[in-house]
Each structure stands twice: as C-alpha cells, then as structure tokens.
Design an enzyme around this catalytic site. Structure first.
Site, PDB file in Angstrom:
ATOM      1  N   ASP A  11      -0.015   2.005  -7.962  1.00 50.10           N
ATOM      2  CA  ASP A  11      -0.629   2.254  -6.667  1.00 50.10           C
ATOM      3  C   ASP A  11      -0.466   3.755  -6.424  1.00 50.10           C
ATOM      4  O   ASP A  11       0.385   4.397  -7.047  1.00 50.10           O
ATOM      5  CB  ASP A  11       0.093   1.422  -5.598  1.00 50.10           C
ATOM      6  CG  ASP A  11      -0.372   1.748  -4.197  1.00 50.10           C
ATOM      7  OD1 ASP A  11      -1.588   1.814  -3.963  1.00 50.10           O
ATOM      8  OD2 ASP A  11       0.494   1.966  -3.325  1.00 50.10           O
ATOM      9  N   ASP A  13      -0.756   5.831  -2.896  1.00 48.49           N
ATOM     10  CA  ASP A  13      -0.045   6.240  -1.680  1.00 48.49           C
ATOM     11  C   ASP A  13       1.245   5.447  -1.521  1.00 48.49           C
ATOM     12  O   ASP A  13       1.232   4.225  -1.481  1.00 48.49           O
ATOM     13  CB  ASP A  13      -0.944   6.057  -0.452  1.00 48.49           C
ATOM     14  CG  ASP A  13      -2.221   6.889  -0.549  1.00 48.49           C
ATOM     15  OD1 ASP A  13      -2.201   7.940  -1.223  1.00 48.49           O
ATOM     16  OD2 ASP A  13      -3.239   6.479   0.037  1.00 48.49           O
TER      17      ASP A  13
END
Length: 184
Positions: A11, A13
């Site tokens: 992922d 952020d």
C-alpha cells in the site's frame, strides 16, 4: 517472468509515506518515511519484485488530478532509484467509494491488475503489506500473505484486532524488509 513468491505488494499512504486524513493532495504533501525508501531498495536489490496498490479516491473527490499523482509516483520512483532499487509496477484506483468500481481496496481489482501486468498465473504466496484492514482484505482472495505495519493507520488497525488472523505485524516497512531478507 517474476515469481509470485518473490513479490511484495505495498500500500502507499501510511506504508511508504506519511498518511493524512485530509489526503495527500500535492507533491509537497507527499513525505516518504526515509526507512521505507531504503527498505524498498534493499528488497529490490535482493531480487524481490516490488508493486504498489493504492486507493487514490482524492482524484474522484477533486482534491488533485492524475498529473499530480503521477508527479508523486515519479518522485517515489526517483528516490527508490537513487537508493539503488526499483519499483516494478504502481497500480492505483482513482475512484470514490460509491463509484462501483472493482479496483478499490478491499476489492482485489488492483491486485488483479498487478497479476496481469506482471504476467503471473496467480499471486499465491506473494506478500500484501498495508496499514489498514482493507489492504489485507484485498490480498486475501488472491492468496497473498498479509502483513500489517504500525505506521500510518496501522496502530489503530492493530488495536481493533479484527480481521488480522494470520497477519504478521511489524513496526514499519523497514522491519518487515529486515525480517523478509533474513528468511532467505
């Protein structure tokens, strides 16, 4: 062709860079964790394939455009390259939560894109690293091994304790990279 068991899907952020409840809307707001850039470079240098799967609903919400997102990703790739590594693929979902797409995590559409772009038969045995339950849920139907990091929303996710059965938990991406590299 890459080997799924040597693939790490990240992922963005909260895993690679600082997250914000107000969204990361510009290159100036995109602030990487220094240890995550180095961790990606170390994994890449050790022969791991690195892909990123990131929800970017700020585009649908009108907070920033795809050119701004591209500038953030170009800077990410530049920094990882400067550290001696590379990112093999970045897949992102530009849709909002009510757009009815198939790519927004926790749906596995971004991982399907990664599988197809890397020409893999499956993602069975690859690693899905995130700071939220939706990241790990996206990897589940694809056979990814779940990893939660405590950066970003990770501590809150861990505190809830729901849906983390079987997930490995690390303080940050660098700690996961240390562990993974020590396994081989």
């Amino acid at each position: 062709m890459p080997d799924a068991s040597r693939l790490v899907i990240l992922d963005r952020d909260g895993v690679i860079n600082q997250d914000s409840d107000d969204y990361i809307k510009s290159l100036a707001e995109w602030i990487p964790y220094p240890t995550s850039i180095e961790a990606i470079a170390r994994l890449s240098g050790a022969g791991w394939t690195i892909a990123i799967a990131t929800n970017q609903s700020g585009i649908a919400r009108g907070y920033y455009d795809e050119a701004t997102l591209a500038s953030m990703h170009a800077e990410l790739e530049r920094q990882v390259g400067e550290a001696g590594g590379k990112i093999d693929l970045i897949a992102y979902c530009p849709h909002g939560p009510d757009d009815g797409c198939t790519c927004r995590k926790p749906l596995p559409g971004l991982l399907v894109q990664i599988r197809d772009a890397l020409e893999l038969d499956s993602l069975e045995g690859s690693w899905m690293v995130g700071d939220s339950l939706r990241d790990l849920q996206a990897g589940e139907p694809m056979g990814c091994r779940p990893v939660l990091v405590r950066t970003g929303k990770g501590r809150r996710t861990e505190a809830k304790g729901v849906g983390l059965e079987g997930a490995l938990i690390f303080d940050d991406l660098a700690a996961f990279a240390d562990w993974l590299l020590s396994q081989s």
